[in-house]
Design an enzyme around this catalytic site. Sequence first.
Site, short mmCIF file in Angstrom:
data_model
loop_
_atom_site.label_atom_id
_atom_site.label_comp_id
_atom_site.label_asym_id
_atom_site.label_seq_id
_atom_site.Cartn_x
_atom_site.Cartn_y
_atom_site.Cartn_z
N GLU A 1 0.82 -1.20 -0.02
CA GLU A 1 0.18 0.00 0.14
C GLU A 1 0.86 1.44 -0.14
O GLU A 1 0.51 2.27 -0.84
CB GLU A 1 -1.00 -0.10 1.17
CG GLU A 1 -1.95 -1.05 1.20
CD GLU A 1 -3.02 -0.69 0.21
OE1 GLU A 1 -3.28 0.41 -0.37
OE2 GLU A 1 -3.83 -1.73 -0.43
N ASP B 1 -9.24 7.66 -8.96
CA ASP B 1 -10.16 6.49 -9.19
C ASP B 1 -11.62 6.75 -8.83
O ASP B 1 -12.02 5.64 -8.54
CB ASP B 1 -9.42 5.41 -8.31
CG ASP B 1 -9.51 5.51 -6.91
OD1 ASP B 1 -9.77 6.55 -6.43
OD2 ASP B 1 -9.02 4.77 -6.03
#
Length: 248
Positions: free
Chosen positions: A30, A46
Amino acid sequence: MAPHSERTGPQPNIDRAMVQRIKSISNIFEVGAPRPDFGYIEDLGDGRGYTITQYGFVTNELETGWIIERYTELAAVNSLTPFLAQLPPKASGTDSAKLTGFAKAWGRELARGPFLQQACDEVADRLYFNPAMEAADTLGVTLPVGRLIFYDTILQHGGGEDPDSFGAISERAQKAVGSPKEGREVEFLHAFLKMRRHVLAEPTNRETADVWRQSVGRVDVLSDLLAHNPGLEPPVLVTSAHFNAEVS
């Protein structure tokens, strides 16, 4: 996203050292390093607003509001509480440009002490870690790498019911090779990772497609660990074209 539950701590059937090892490996995927990065905040483009911390919380879901609500319980006077009006369920939270000052407020509150980190950990355990361990227990996944795979998948894909979710991936794997309880745990985990890799390469959610395609490498790392270090014995080497780290 996993359901909002009241359970907050790690599951008792896995020791704390392994809990930390599992989380550290996902941290590498991450935020690029084993150590948590609670200060990470970025709009990935996104459609999910800001992505926050090593847990990948997003501002267009209820999770960010839950964190701020818990933080407000721990630190009553803070600069994040006013943003609840701009986050779900009261607003969409998808446009980071409208969350003026949010990133600075987040960093300011982190600098005040450990309470915001505590709120993040509690919500992450409730949404991701605990459901992953419960799913592993239910399906009969006992290998530490299997528990890592489940946690990392719920962390990225969510535990909801959409075609890209953990549940959908697990169901496809079971249909392909059967239940892990039938003595097919390793075979099941290989099938699970194959299904997950396909979802990352071709997700049904087109808004996340570009970001997810760039993360296919994390499945390759998990596949390598399944083949060569299923017990996650330290040091755990996390290496690929994008990662090169070690977890003790």
